[in-house]
Design a protein around this motif. Sequence first.
Motif, PDB file in Angstrom:
ATOM      1  N   CYS A 171       0.829  -1.214   0.000  1.00  0.00           N
ATOM      2  CA  CYS A 171       0.000   0.000   0.000  1.00  0.00           C
ATOM      3  C   CYS A 171       0.861   1.260   0.000  1.00  0.00           C
ATOM      4  O   CYS A 171       0.362   2.350  -0.301  1.00  0.00           O
ATOM      5  CB  CYS A 171      -0.945   0.010   1.201  1.00  0.00           C
ATOM      6  SG  CYS A 171      -2.511  -0.850   0.903  1.00  0.00           S
ATOM      7  N   SER A 175      -1.920   2.754  -5.768  1.00  0.00           N
ATOM      8  CA  SER A 175      -3.039   3.672  -5.582  1.00  0.00           C
ATOM      9  C   SER A 175      -4.273   2.990  -5.003  1.00  0.00           C
ATOM     10  O   SER A 175      -5.130   3.643  -4.414  1.00  0.00           O
ATOM     11  CB  SER A 175      -3.401   4.325  -6.918  1.00  0.00           C
ATOM     12  OG  SER A 175      -2.291   5.022  -7.442  1.00  0.00           O
ATOM     13  N   ARG A 203       1.863   6.740   1.911  1.00  0.00           N
ATOM     14  CA  ARG A 203       0.591   7.168   1.348  1.00  0.00           C
ATOM     15  C   ARG A 203      -0.430   7.311   2.468  1.00  0.00           C
ATOM     16  O   ARG A 203      -0.306   6.680   3.523  1.00  0.00           O
ATOM     17  CB  ARG A 203       0.086   6.168   0.296  1.00  0.00           C
ATOM     18  CG  ARG A 203       0.893   6.224  -0.995  1.00  0.00           C
ATOM     19  CD  ARG A 203       0.433   5.201  -2.014  1.00  0.00           C
ATOM     20  NE  ARG A 203       1.168   5.379  -3.257  1.00  0.00           N
ATOM     21  CZ  ARG A 203       0.713   6.002  -4.329  1.00  0.00           C
ATOM     22  NH1 ARG A 203      -0.530   6.478  -4.335  1.00  0.00           N
ATOM     23  NH2 ARG A 203       1.444   6.139  -5.419  1.00  0.00           N
ATOM     24  N   VAL A 238      -3.983   6.003  -1.016  1.00  0.00           N
ATOM     25  CA  VAL A 238      -4.162   4.606  -1.383  1.00  0.00           C
ATOM     26  C   VAL A 238      -5.473   4.139  -0.766  1.00  0.00           C
ATOM     27  O   VAL A 238      -5.744   4.378   0.408  1.00  0.00           O
ATOM     28  CB  VAL A 238      -2.992   3.714  -0.902  1.00  0.00           C
ATOM     29  CG1 VAL A 238      -2.799   3.786   0.611  1.00  0.00           C
ATOM     30  CG2 VAL A 238      -3.234   2.260  -1.333  1.00  0.00           C
TER      31      VAL A 238
END
Length: 352
Positions: A171, A175, A203, A238
């Motif tokens: 992750c 995305s 993310r 994400v």
Amino acid sequence: MSVKLVSLDEDSLYEHIFERYVELGRHTESLKQDLGIQQRDASTLEIDIEPPLPSVDSIKPRKRKGSKRTEGERYNILVEQSLSDLNSSVSNNNSTTGYVLWSSTPFFLRWLLYNPEAQPFREGSNAVEIMEREGTATIPSMYSSTSARQESVGILELGTGISPLMASVLCNHVSAYVCTDQRGILNRLKYNLKENLSQITRRQCISATLGIESEIESAAPENDDGEEMYRTRRKPMVQLEVQELDWEKFDAKTPHPYLDQLSSSCGTVYILAMDVIYNEYLIDPFLNTLSALRNYFSENNITVSCLVGVHLRSQDIVTQFLEQAVIEHELPVQYIHSTTIEESRYALYLVN
């Protein structure tokens, strides 16, 4: 050494299996002779995914004061597994292998993240050599490079089990990530994912199924006149979801929100399946599902690649898997030839 691919057809698959098991025999003394459960005497596991220690030959004499790991991302992941459910005859309709962590997953992650041979998968390449044939193959990157849809990568994992390892690590680089398994597994999987959200640092994670909403990373400070001193910087997003997917019941024509999510947000989708080839009765349902998913994404103009990791146990099971994949389903299967993989108990196949 760079990774190479070996295309398998009706003739070459048998030669490949023979050579792979001969190679396995050469390394018998250095490999564990077990079924592949990461640890079968503990309910809570702590797994470190980190760069390997440099070899003695690579350390200069003047710097041999201690063993320092090379630079690279590091993860420390806790896994709650259920040994009682593994040995149960009633849990999850007697499908219990997903209740524990299998060693193929940490092996694959360490290979992907740190091994120089895996660079084409991290960065993408259109010039990967195909052994014993002329020409090269293209491998799309498993990592999202920008927020633009055409360069965004999503991962759909089949047979995730209770393990949060793959999602917690990857992750950071994609995305969208969708974990799937049978219904009886999902609550334990969700628990383990929530316990390891701190490992997703590159993310900002959002998730409807885990109840994680988007948050502003930090507010921009103001000067004496009440003006923002600089713009707030946010991490890329994400989206991590957990969904039921039973291979014996899957129908790609039925609406599946998570498939639509991947199609709408990603230009490339990788389908990952680690250590799901161990039972002859599951091979055909798995390949039917894999074929249907490939067709679904292709019809929606998504670049789709599949990685299937196999723990080399029964030679008959591996042979049956490749026979059905290559001959019956006519899938373009390629064996990933890597020194590290050759010296392990695993095989990694790319369906591109």
